[in-house]
Structure formats: C-alpha cells, structure tokens
Write a protein that holds these residues in place. Structure first.
Motif, mmCIF file in Angstrom:
data_model
loop_
_atom_site.group_PDB
_atom_site.id
_atom_site.type_symbol
_atom_site.label_atom_id
_atom_site.label_comp_id
_atom_site.label_asym_id
_atom_site.label_seq_id
_atom_site.Cartn_x
_atom_site.Cartn_y
_atom_site.Cartn_z
ATOM 1 N N GLN A 228 0.987 -1.154 0.078
ATOM 2 C CA GLN A 228 -0.077 -0.216 0.029
ATOM 3 C C GLN A 228 0.830 1.344 0.072
ATOM 4 O O GLN A 228 0.678 2.282 -0.572
ATOM 5 N N THR A 231 2.242 1.971 -3.333
ATOM 6 C CA THR A 231 1.346 2.519 -4.320
ATOM 7 C C THR A 231 1.044 3.907 -4.124
ATOM 8 O O THR A 231 1.110 4.843 -4.889
ATOM 9 N N SER A 237 5.486 -0.777 -7.613
ATOM 10 C CA SER A 237 4.867 -1.752 -6.906
ATOM 11 C C SER A 237 4.725 -3.199 -7.593
ATOM 12 O O SER A 237 5.263 -3.357 -8.653
#
Length: 556
Positions: A228, A231, A237
């Motif tokens: 997360q 991102t 990612s």
C-alpha cells in the motif's frame, strides 16, 4: 559520545584491527601469497568465503534497490544465493579434483591450450575491473559520510586507502582479516534491522519480519502495508513487476556467481574435495544469516523513510526541533550530494509525493542503507557501527579482487616467461594493479547503482566463463576451438548489448524487455550453442581428453 567522534572511533578501531592482522599474518613466500594456510579450519575458510559475498552491493546497495527496481530487486537476491549453490555443488568439486581452482588453469589443462588460458585471463581481469569500480564507489559513499565531503573527493580518498590496503600481503592475511571482518559485518548489518523489526512489527526476529503483523496497522501484515505504501507514494509496486526480465536476471546472476573467479580461488586452501564442500557448507550458513534478512530490510527501510520524512516541517526537522524525530542528518548528507531536498510546492515541508506526483526528497539508492539508522533515530553507536561494517565489507571484496588479479598475472601469466626477471615481474604486477584501480575509479555506468554495476560483471561471467566451465566438465566432445569461439560469441554479444543500451541508446527499447543485467542469460545460450556446434564439426581434428574428464566427474 557525539556522533561524529563515535564514527571516527569505530572506523579507526576497525582499521587498526584489519591492518594489524594483515601485518601480523603477512605472506612471506609465494605459496603464502597465492593460497591460504592448508591447515585452515573449514569453519574459518567458510567465513572467509562468505565475506566475499557480502560486498558493497549487498551491504550498501541492496537496501535501496526498491527505489529503482521495485519487486525486481528480489531477482538479485535469488540469483546471487542460487549461484552460490551452483558454485558449491556443480563447479567446485570437479575443479578441486583436478587441482585447478583457477579458471584459466582449468581451461589450459582441459583444452590443452595456452591461447584459451590467455583469453580467459583477459575476461577475468575485465570482470574484476568492473567489480572493483562498483566497490570503489561504495568506499567513496562511506568516506563521503564519514568526512562529510562530496562524493568525488571521497572516491579519490578511497582510492588511496584501497591502494595501501591491497599492497600489504596475500591470501594468508586475507583469511585471518576476514574472520574479524565478518564479525563486524554481521553485527553492523543485523543491528539496525533488529531495531526496525521491533519498531514496525510484532516480531523480534529480522528474518521473520516480512511475515509478521504490522504495529502501524495491527490488523494487517507488514507486506500488505508495504504494498500500500509503494502505491501511495509512487514507488514501483508489484503491478510493475516484469517476470521475463526478473527471470533473465536470476539466471544471469546465478550463472555469473557460480563462475566468479575470486570466489573459486578461496577453495584452493582446502586439502581435499570433502574439505572444500565443508567450507562451502559453512560459507552458505554464514551467508544465509545475512541474506535471509535482506527481504525484510527492503520493506523496513522503505517504511522507515516514509514514516520519518513525509509531511515533515523542513526547518524544524533539520534543527532537531521535532520530538523523537531528529533530522540533522539531512543537512549532513546534503553535503555529500547523495541526498537533496527540493521544495517544489514551496510549503517548507518534505513531501515524498506532491500534487505533481514528484518527490521533493531525492536520495541516491546506494546511500539508503547507510542513511536508514540515522533516519530511524537509532543510537549513535549503531550509526557508527553500520559505517564501520560497510567499509569492512567493501574493502574485503576489493582486496579479494585485487589479489585475484595479482595472482592471475604473476602466477599464471608471467610464469610463462613473458618477463624473465623476477623483480621486473613484481614491478609489472604492482604497476598493473595501480593502473586498474585508477581506471576503475574513473569508470562509471550512467544512472547505475553499485548493485547494478556488480550485476554487469556477473552477466559477463555468465555469458563467457560458466558455459565453458560446465561443458568442459560434463561434455567430453567440447574442444579448444568450440570453447574459444563460444566465449567469443558470448562476450561479443553481451558486451555489445551492454554498451549500446547503457551508453548509446537511452530509449529503453530493450530486446524482449531484458535489461543489461540479465542479458548474460542470452549470451550463455549463444555460447553453448556455438561451443557444441563447432566442437561437433571439428571433433575429428581435435584431441579430446575423455579420460581426464571422466576422472574429474568421479568425485570422491
């Protein structure tokens, strides 16, 4: 004690240990210079081998690999570790049985040719040259932080220290010194990871951090929080992951490591094949302790950076006015040129990503490992220990590479009486070392990290040395002409590809998306095909040495 004084103390003590041991065990004969003491314990030999796997690429550059490569960084770990397994079980036992732990000597004996030996020496020197250039950059980064100077000046200082350090002696002193180096490297590498593991997870074991629950979001695993974060802040990612290129890098690095000349020479001290395998097993254990924690380091260093720098008031940060988050390190590192803050939106805050999706904090990926303990506000002794350990890892690898070039030139090339006078041989060898170190200091690959530069030397090994080694051991029909042409094709293709895409074409229009670090895989395939085809065509006019190869493969 104040941080800078503590850094001088730790680095000074470590240098004293290394130079003291080197002088105490200084090689006194040609045998001592070329090999380690044959009575050396396999455990100590394993430590000596392991240290060469923990170079600047591992200690300094791997930590920041995610800043450039994202999840493709795992390809480097897998490739290097699997290459060590191949080296141990597929190469060492057979070369040891023929008493040829030097690749040029094995090729000369296997193919009954001095020309292939000379060609191999050229490749070994080329590979070592690129490897040394990467390590010298690592030395420069370390000295730039120690003395708080710009990188270019620090690299020149590092060059001088390297020249002094590598002229002390031979393999005998290296082995003893590397035992002390491994202890320092182990504690300096693992200590900050241990602190970060406790801070960011519910675990106390660094190797298990990647599988642990996060203390930031207690209901989520650390790997989920990490993805997360990648991102949210614009890092690469998992969605950017290239399977083909990663596979090519893994294979290329694996084959390259399995034929690294400066690692193979370490096994010469073992009196038998069994002892060589014992040394390999211990080396694998010592290497695994560190390499199994690198995946966690990827995650922890990135989360550490985001937590302590994003959305922070710049002026208060650098003046240590923020509670539990000192930022004086930022001004210190800006002096080196490796870290830069650019307030793009003029809000006097550090934004890792702003409205333009640009980061205002620029960090050289090779500096992140040394930066991490300072960013995390770890104790001063930890910061100092990390710098001492990084310098230890880097100098150890440089010394091993320089020793390889010394022995390759003096023991394998000059013994052919190209130079008659022994004094002239020594002078020639030393002058060549000086020339290589100076040129390696000037050599660089634009926008490439230490890890990527080291990978280039591995990929050249993969395309040239490894296929010829394996075919020489397991394929009776391979002959001199097939081996030479195979290496020529592999070398020409790989070098041409690397030069074109690193220096001439920046469009990233790569062949099937394969980067220069992974192109050795294709080079190895071309090498094997050329070798086999030419050997079959010319088999009647070439003398095979079936009995010698059969003897080699029957490993006791």
């Amino acid at each position: 004690m104040e941080l800078q004084s503590l850094i001088y103390l730790f680095v000074g003590v470590s240098f004293t240990i290394y130079f003291g041991l080197a002088l105490w065990t200084k090689a006194s004969s040609t045998k001592d210079f070329y090999i380690e003491n044959n009575s050396f314990n396999p455990v100590f030999s394993g430590i000596s081998i392991a240290v060469d796997f923990i170079s600047a690429a591992t200690f300094i550059s791997l930590c920041g690999a995610f800043l450039n490569s994202g999840y493709e960084s795992f390809a480097y770990i897998i490739g290097i570790t699997s290459g060590f397994v191949l080296l141990t079980f597929l190469v060492v036992p057979y070369l040891k049985k023929m008493e040829c732990l030097s690749i040029p000597l094995f090729f000369e004996k296997r193919y009954n040719s001095k020309s292939i030996k000379l060609f191999t020496i050229i490749i070994v020197v080329l590979v070592s040259f690129i490897y040394i250039s990467a390590q010298l950059k690592g030395v420069g980064i370390i000295f730039s932080r120690i003395f708080q100077i710009d990188l270019s000046t620090a690299i020149l200082i590092g060059m001088g220290i390297t020249l002094l350090y590598t002229f002390i002696g031979g393999m005998k002193n290296i082995a003893y010194t590397q035992i002390a180096q491994y202890i320092i490297i182990l504690f300096s590498f693992m200590t900050p990871i241990f602190f970060l593991t406790i801070e960011f997870t519910n675990s106390y074991i660094p190797q298990m951090a990647i599988f642990s629950k996060s203390t930031i979001f207690e209901d989520r695993y650390l790997i989920e929080v990490f993805e997360q974060t990648l991102t949210d802040f614009g890092f690469k990612s998992f969605s950017d992951f290239s399977i083909l290129n990663s596979l090519a890098i893994v294979i290329s690095l694996s084959l390259g490591v399995a034929s690294l000349p400066h690692i193979l020479i370490k096994f010469f001290s073992s009196p038998s094949t069994i002892d060589a395998r014992k040394s390999s097993l211990w080396a694998l254990i010592f290497v695994s302790i560190i390499y199994t924690s690198i995946s966690s380091l990827f995650i922890l260093s990135t989360l550490n950076l985001v937590k302590h720098t994003n959305d922070v008031e710049y002026d208060a940060f650098i003046n240590n006015e923020i509670e539990n988050n000192e930022g004086k390190w930022l001004k210190t590192w800006e002096k080196t040129g490796l870290v830069k803050f650019d307030d793009l939106n003029n809000n006097r805050k550090i934004d890792l990503i702003n409205d333009s999706n640009l980061s205002e904090l620029s960090i050289n990926p090779d500096a992140l490992s040394l930066l991490t303990p300072e960013i995390a506000n770890l104790p001063n002794w930890v910061i100092s220990l990390v710098l001492a350990g990084a310098l230890s890892a880097t100098l150890s690898t440089i010394t091993g590479l320089i020793l390889l070039i010394k022995t390759t030139i003096s023991y394998e090339l000059l013994k052919e009486n190209f130079i008659q006078n022994s004094i002239k041989k020594v002078i020639f060898s030393k002058l060549l070392i000086v020339l290589i170190i100076v040129l390696a200091t000037l050599f660089y690959i634009p926008n490439y990290t230490i890890l990527q530069t080291v990978a280039i030397s591995f990929t050249i090994c993969a395309a040239t040395l490894f296929p010829t080694l394996i075919l020489g051991i397991f394929y009776n029909k391979t002959n001199k002409l097939g081996a030479i042409l195979g290496m020529l094709v592999g070398l020409f293709f790989t070098i041409t590809y690397i030069i074109y895409f690193l220096y001439l074409d920046n469009s990233n229009n790569l062949f099937f998306g394969i980067s220069s670090e992974g192109i050795g895989t294709i080079g190895a395939i071309l090498n094997i095909i050329t070798n086999v085809v030419i050997s079959k065509i010319t088999s009647k006019s070439q003398k095979n040495i079936d009995e010698s190869i059969d003897f080699t493969r029957v490993s006791k």
